[in-house]
Design a protein around this motif. Structure first.
Motif, PDB file in Angstrom:
ATOM      1  N   VAL A 318      97.503 129.616 117.374  1.00 59.13           N
ATOM      2  CA  VAL A 318      96.172 129.963 116.874  1.00 59.13           C
ATOM      3  C   VAL A 318      95.432 128.700 116.466  1.00 59.13           C
ATOM      4  N   LEU A 322      99.142 126.652 111.044  1.00 59.28           N
ATOM      5  CA  LEU A 322     100.182 127.611 110.645  1.00 59.28           C
ATOM      6  C   LEU A 322     100.436 127.522 109.138  1.00 59.28           C
ATOM      7  N   ALA A 323     100.243 126.310 108.597  1.00 60.45           N
ATOM      8  CA  ALA A 323     100.560 126.071 107.186  1.00 60.45           C
ATOM      9  C   ALA A 323      99.781 126.971 106.245  1.00 60.45           C
ATOM     10  N   LEU A 325      97.913 129.915 107.074  1.00 64.25           N
ATOM     11  CA  LEU A 325      97.536 131.256 107.535  1.00 64.25           C
ATOM     12  C   LEU A 325      97.631 132.229 106.363  1.00 64.25           C
ATOM     13  N   GLU A 327      98.351 135.693 104.258  1.00 67.71           N
ATOM     14  CA  GLU A 327      99.488 136.610 104.321  1.00 67.71           C
ATOM     15  C   GLU A 327      99.222 137.796 105.257  1.00 67.71           C
ATOM     16  N   LEU A 329      98.095 137.688 108.068  1.00 66.64           N
ATOM     17  CA  LEU A 329      98.494 137.328 109.434  1.00 66.64           C
ATOM     18  C   LEU A 329      99.985 137.008 109.546  1.00 66.64           C
ATOM     19  N   THR A 330     100.641 136.757 108.409  1.00 68.41           N
ATOM     20  CA  THR A 330     102.041 136.329 108.505  1.00 68.41           C
ATOM     21  C   THR A 330     103.031 137.422 108.122  1.00 68.41           C
ATOM     22  N   ARG A 331     102.581 138.425 107.359  1.00 63.34           N
ATOM     23  CA  ARG A 331     103.502 139.511 107.009  1.00 63.34           C
ATOM     24  C   ARG A 331     103.062 140.789 107.714  1.00 63.34           C
ATOM     25  N   PRO A 332     103.851 141.254 108.691  1.00 62.80           N
ATOM     26  CA  PRO A 332     103.488 142.488 109.398  1.00 62.80           C
ATOM     27  C   PRO A 332     103.418 143.650 108.407  1.00 62.80           C
ATOM     28  N   PRO A 333     102.652 144.716 108.746  1.00 64.66           N
ATOM     29  CA  PRO A 333     102.468 145.825 107.807  1.00 64.66           C
ATOM     30  C   PRO A 333     103.736 146.655 107.621  1.00 64.66           C
ATOM     31  N   LYS A 334     103.709 147.500 106.590  1.00 66.89           N
ATOM     32  CA  LYS A 334     104.869 148.352 106.285  1.00 66.89           C
ATOM     33  C   LYS A 334     105.215 149.243 107.479  1.00 66.89           C
ATOM     34  N   ALA A 336     105.196 148.579 110.499  1.00 64.51           N
ATOM     35  CA  ALA A 336     106.019 147.856 111.476  1.00 64.51           C
ATOM     36  C   ALA A 336     107.490 147.917 111.082  1.00 64.51           C
ATOM     37  N   LEU A 337     107.762 147.709 109.793  1.00 64.23           N
ATOM     38  CA  LEU A 337     109.153 147.771 109.331  1.00 64.23           C
ATOM     39  C   LEU A 337     109.682 149.203 109.433  1.00 64.23           C
ATOM     40  N   LEU A 340     110.636 149.936 112.939  1.00 66.39           N
ATOM     41  CA  LEU A 340     111.886 149.256 113.300  1.00 66.39           C
ATOM     42  C   LEU A 340     113.088 150.019 112.745  1.00 66.39           C
ATOM     43  N   MET A 341     112.967 150.438 111.494  1.00 64.54           N
ATOM     44  CA  MET A 341     114.066 151.159 110.847  1.00 64.54           C
ATOM     45  C   MET A 341     114.314 152.496 111.548  1.00 64.54           C
TER      46      MET A 341
END
Lengths: 345, 373
Positions: A318, A322-323, A325, A327, A329-334, A336-337, A340-341
């Protein structure tokens, strides 16, 4: 008696040259490295580079101390011996819109650090990589390095019997996109080369012969002021026209190679060596090999390629660093987790 | 920023991470908000981690024993120059190449003091797949909070095998990016000294390269420096930095994941263990209870430096069995360095180091023999 204070000359971003200076050098008086620091200051000043937007990198050795002696307004990282390339790789990935300038030495690059050096070149990492090359280990009092020429003699009388690594030939072969050699005593050539280096995007590898006045500047040394003054053979005369300057150079066009750099600047090479084409990779390596056989030290820009993608391009990063960015953009939403679960159940 | 070099058994961690990054860390325009670099070796991998950490990105690598050895010099730089980074070590068996496809816990002591000089590192010790997830997040927060490399030690058994797990919980706290000054902060403060302990927590404030302020820059070096990051050989200045680093490490005892009390106040005898030893030890405790009617206490250690609860646990028991999967009683040795002299004599060791995951019977048999039951 009142005297007018002279107004210092300001560059295009309104800074005087003093804002590009560093601490007082603790290297030996007459050390070639100090002259290189001066040229870096001049080049950054003349190009109007914002000092805060520069990262200065180094390894370990006399050369690697020198970032303390220029540009105090830039962040600096004096890392470990031979490992400047990896630290630089990480740093530029974190802050890829900054200008990165690294200073290494011949021991730091061609011996302990040759592995990392080779891979930095392969990646075409966007940085200016300067080797302050004196063929000798200064901090440990004068052992040969891997760039010392066969037959060159130490002050102690020891003769080097192993072939030198030609860092320029290596750099061209392995993927650097701007490769040149200069001499710390050649102000004009080195300054033009550094200014063009700042305008280039990709790995700039500059091998700057920088005589060690304490351990390797005597009769029999091929990295001495005297030898360089007598055997320096420029392959081209370097002119540089910054994007913000008016082009006003009167050359016979048949003798000129004009290379447009990424920021719109022009690197203007006047051929001195027959029909030297700096975009011909194979010819560049061959020319260096032939010069070695003739015991000539060629200087100038040997190779330039403005087309090859840099490592940053290859990774498709992007635009924002990266330093920093956010949050978001760096922490996918709930969700997403949770998805996955759910898939694992 | 992920930098790594292939090595069994840590490669699967990186491959899974890369797959997830490609799925969840790409913008709608197709641009990456991450970088994964397969480095030329482990020296380069950790060099990249420290370079990125210094410049302000969260960075990590993953490796196993031989890679940890190669990372020694850089680990000392990270500790002394105070640069964040996360290093996962999926431990395998043996000195040298050893048994690359077998498990162990034998990197603990060398990792705790990895590098030359006076160096010590924060280590997180997850004991389940769920804790691997939680401690990974904690490791990045701690690395930036403490401005130091943080190691996460798991093992081949946990890192490569399939496990049952409770679902992972979504984090309820924002990321802790640590103490970073912006240009606006510098306008207000007029300047800063990189390694000065202005808050009394032994952690200085840092700036990131690129910060647009004439006073933002500082000089990072692995050589002797004072609190303004300037080169020094002055004895008092050098020692002041070393002492502050000790204070910072002491403070980390309360910041790292606390030990887990599995059972307490039932017995004069206690167990201490970490990581995958947990599974065999719980089964062994059931065996001991069933066959010998003995309810032994158990505290599971989850990080180094050791929390005060670990000292209290040893102090409140007559004999403490340290159960671990290595030959040289590395966890017990590390505890001995940390405990008061009168507590050290309480420690006994139960060791397992044939390359297989520890089993309950081995613990029970050794315990029964040592206790003379």
């Amino acid at each position: 008696m009142a005297t007018a204070t002279p107004t210092p000359k300001l560059n295009r971003i309104g800074l005087p040259v003093i804002e590009y200076r560093g601490g007082k050098s603790t290297l030996c008086a007459g050390c070639g490295h100090n002259a290189i620091s001066e040229r870096i200051i001049d080049a950054m000043f003349e190009m109007g580079v914002e000092p805060e937007r520069v990262m200065k990198m180094s390894g370990i050795g006399c050369s690697s101390k020198s970032p303390a002696y220029f540009m105090s307004r830039s962040h600096s990282f004096n890392s470990v011996h031979g490992r400047m390339p990896s630290v630089s790789t990480g740093a530029i990935l974190a802050q890829h819109q900054l200008t990165m300038l690294g200073v290494s030495g011949d021991g730091d690059t061609a011996s302990i650090g040759v592995g990392q050096f080779v891979h930095l070149l392969r990646r075409n990492l966007p940085m200016i990589y300067i080797i302050e090359d004196n063929g000798v280990y200064g901090l440990t009092k004068g052992q040969f390095s891997a760039t010392a020429d066969i037959g060159s003699k130490l002050k102690t009388g020891v003769i080097n019997e192993l072939p030198a690594i030609d860092t320029c030939a290596l750099a061209i072969q392995l993927g650097a996109t701007f490769v040149g050699r200069s001499f710390s005593g050649d102000k004009k050539q080195l300054l033009a080369m550094l200014k063009a280096a700042i305008a280039h995007k990709g790995t700039v590898m500059l091998d700057v012969i920088s005589p060690c006045v304490t351990f390797n500047d005597h009769e029999g040394s091929t990295k001495s002021y005297k030898f360089m003054q007598e055997n320096d053979e420029p392959i081209n005369e370097i002119g540089f026209v910054a994007s913000f300057d008016e082009i006003d150079v009167d050359y016979d066009s048949g003798q000129i190679y004009d290379v447009q750099l990424h920021d719109g600047s022009n690197l203007r090479l006047r051929k001195l060596h027959e029909d030297y084409d700096p975009t011909d990779k194979a010819n560049a390596v061959r020319t260096l090999m032939e010069a070695e056989e003739k015991n000539e030290v060629l200087t100038g820009v040997f190779y330039i390629n403005t087309e090859k993608p840099t490592f940053i391009d290859l990774l498709g990063l992007v635009d924002e660093p990266l330093a920093t960015l956010p949050e978001s953009l760096t922490r996918p939403p709930k969700s997403a987790l949770d998805a996955l679960m759910a898939n694992l159940q | 920023m992920v930098a790594w070099y292939p090595i069994t058994p840590s490669t699967s961690l990186i491959e899974a991470t890369t797959d997830l990054l490609k799925k969840f860390r790409v913008t709608p325009e197709g641009k990456a908000t991450f970088a994964v670099v397969q480095a030329e070796d482990e020296l380069a991998a950790i060099g990249m981690v420290l370079g990125a950490g210094w410049a302000g990105a969260r960075s990590m690598t993953s490796t196993s024993g031989p890679g940890i050895s190669l990372m020694a010099e850089f680990s000392g730089l990270g500790y002394f120059a105070e640069i964040p980074g996360v290093i996962f070590d999926v431990q395998r068996s043996g000195p040298s190449t050893g048994l690359p496809t077998r498990t162990s816990q034998a990197d603990l002591l060398s990792t705790a003091f990895l590098s030359h000089g006076d160096t010590k590192h924060v280590i997180l010790l997850p004991g389940s797949v769920k804790e691997c997830f939680e401690f990974s997040m904690a490791a990045f927060d701690l690395a930036e909070r403490l401005q130091t490399p943080v190691f996460v030690l798991t093992d081949l058994d946990l890192g490569m095998n399939n496990w049952m797990s409770e679902p992972f919980q979504y984090p309820d706290k924002p990321l802790d990016r640590g103490k970073v000054l912006t240009a606006e902060d510098l306008n207000r403060l007029g300047g800063f000294a990189r390694y000065r302990d202005v808050d009394g927590d032994a952690i200085g404030w840092r700036t990131l390269p690129g910060t647009r302020h004439p006073k933002a820059a500082y000089f990072t070096r692995g050589s002797g420096h004072n609190d303004a990051a300037a080169y020094t050989e002055k004895p008092d200045e050098y020692q002041a930095v070393m002492d502050r680093l000790t204070r910072k490490f002491e403070n980390a005892r309360t910041l790292v994941p606390a030990p887990l009390v599995i059972k307490d106040k039932s017995s004069k005898i206690g167990f201490l263990a970490y990581g995958t030893t947990d599974f065999a030890l719980r089964e062994s405790m059931d065996q001991i209870k069933k066959e010998y009617k003995l309810d032994v206490d158990y505290l599971r250690i989850r990080a180094f430096p050791f929390a005060h609860e670990i000292h209290d646990f040893v102090a409140s028991h007559e004999r403490v069995y340290v159960v671990e999967q290595d030959r040289d009683a590395q966890l017990a040795s590390l505890l001995k360095l940390d405990l008061p002299a009168d507590q050290v004599v309480k420690l006994r060791s139960i060791l397992f180091y044939n390359g297989l995951p520890m089993d309950a019977c081995s613990i029970t048999d050794e315990f029964v023999t040592k206790e003379g039951l």
